[in-house]
Design a protein around this motif. Structure first.
Motif, PDB file in Angstrom:
ATOM      1  N   CYS A   1     -67.206 140.876  26.771  1.00 14.45           N
ATOM      2  CA  CYS A   1     -67.769 139.551  26.462  1.00 14.45           C
ATOM      3  C   CYS A   1     -66.708 138.463  26.291  1.00 14.45           C
ATOM      4  N   ASN A   2     -65.634 138.516  27.082  1.00 22.02           N
ATOM      5  CA  ASN A   2     -64.625 137.459  26.996  1.00 22.02           C
ATOM      6  C   ASN A   2     -64.478 136.693  28.307  1.00 22.02           C
ATOM      7  N   CYS A   3     -65.314 137.032  29.281  1.00 24.93           N
ATOM      8  CA  CYS A   3     -65.372 136.295  30.556  1.00 24.93           C
ATOM      9  C   CYS A   3     -64.018 136.232  31.258  1.00 24.93           C
ATOM     10  N   ARG A   4     -63.221 137.300  31.169  1.00 25.40           N
ATOM     11  CA  ARG A   4     -61.937 137.374  31.860  1.00 25.40           C
ATOM     12  C   ARG A   4     -62.063 138.333  33.034  1.00 25.40           C
ATOM     13  N   VAL A   5     -61.580 137.901  34.196  1.00 26.96           N
ATOM     14  CA  VAL A   5     -61.636 138.727  35.405  1.00 26.96           C
ATOM     15  C   VAL A   5     -60.200 139.065  35.796  1.00 26.96           C
TER      16      VAL A   5
END
Length: 254
Positions: free
Chosen positions: A177-181
């Motif tokens: 849930c940290n929206c890092r790719v």
């Protein structure tokens, strides 16, 4: 010809050149909302970036702008060829050149391809090639790329972290849930693509709800491998431009 003759003097007087990257261990690369109305109407605008460091991400010291035609952007979209010109300066065009990155038109990334690999050629400010980044042949559905030096020798491998024997992307590599790719940088002889053996990374980070929904203006953190030389850093910056175009442009950021 006159422009080429003036280039060395411009580099000496106003900075620029590959040495612009020498003091920095990381970069914070921000794509602008250039042409957002054009993109809403279905045509990609020229890609534009402002570049700072992670520690001081508002103090831009480099600028990059795509050089390509409207027809190429309209017809070929995210597989189009382009030239990305990187210049020194406070996030504005017109500064002394740092590096040039030329992308070749090729088929989209795919497993078991035998030709037409994705590739970007990296050059110094005078146009002399300093290496390339090229898609590799791979069986699993996770794309892999190789960063090559000017002499063609392998320098790094580029891949998303994998799990289940390399068959799937490890979506938990950067936490939940940290929206890092994450796209990781590995040694050239790496056979395992995990978080433990990465030596650097290119990570797309959350740019805000409005930006993510209505534009392709992405933000990236680029951390260089320890001891990377300026030309190595330039190759990795060009690799970031390629990753952005392939996986995060034109609705590809799934």
């Amino acid at each position: 010809m006159a422009e080429m003759q003036a280039l060395p003097n411009q580099l000496q007087m106003g900075g620029g050149g590959l040495e612009t990257l020498a003091p920095h261990n990381d970069l914070f690369v921000k794509q602008t909302r250039r042409g957002c109305i054009q993109e809403i109407m279905g045509c990609e605008a020229k890609t534009e970036f402002k570049i700072a460091t992670k520690a001081n991400n508002q103090a831009d010291f480099m600028y990059a702008l795509e050089d390509t035609s409207f027809c190429m952007r309209l017809i070929l979209n995210n597989i189009r060829p382009w030239i990305m010109n990187v210049t020194a300066g406070p996030g504005t065009p017109g500064g002394p050149p740092v590096s040039i990155h030329e992308r070749i038109c090729a088929l989209p990334p795919g497993a078991c391809k035998c030709c037409c690999y994705q590739e970007v050629i990296h050059k110094d400010p005078t146009g002399v090639p300093i290496g390339s980044t090229k898609e590799m042949f791979y069986f699993c559905p996770v794309p892999k790329f190789q960063v090559l030096r000017a002499d063609g020798s392998p320098e790094y491998l580029i891949s998303m972290p994998t799990c289940i024997g390399g068959l799937c992307v490890n979506i938990f590599a950067e936490g939940l849930c940290n929206c890092r790719v994450p796209i990781y940088i590995y040694p050239p002889d790496a056979t395992e693509f995990s978080t433990e053996n990465k030596i650097g990374f290119i990570t797309k980070i959350w740019a805000g709800l409005g930006t993510e929904l209505f534009s392709d203006a992405d933000k990236f953190e680029l951390e260089f491998p320890p001891g990377a030389a300026p030309d190595s850093k330039a190759r990795l910056l060009g690799t970031l431009f390629l990753m952005n175009q392939l996986f995060f442009e034109g609705g590809q950021n799934q």
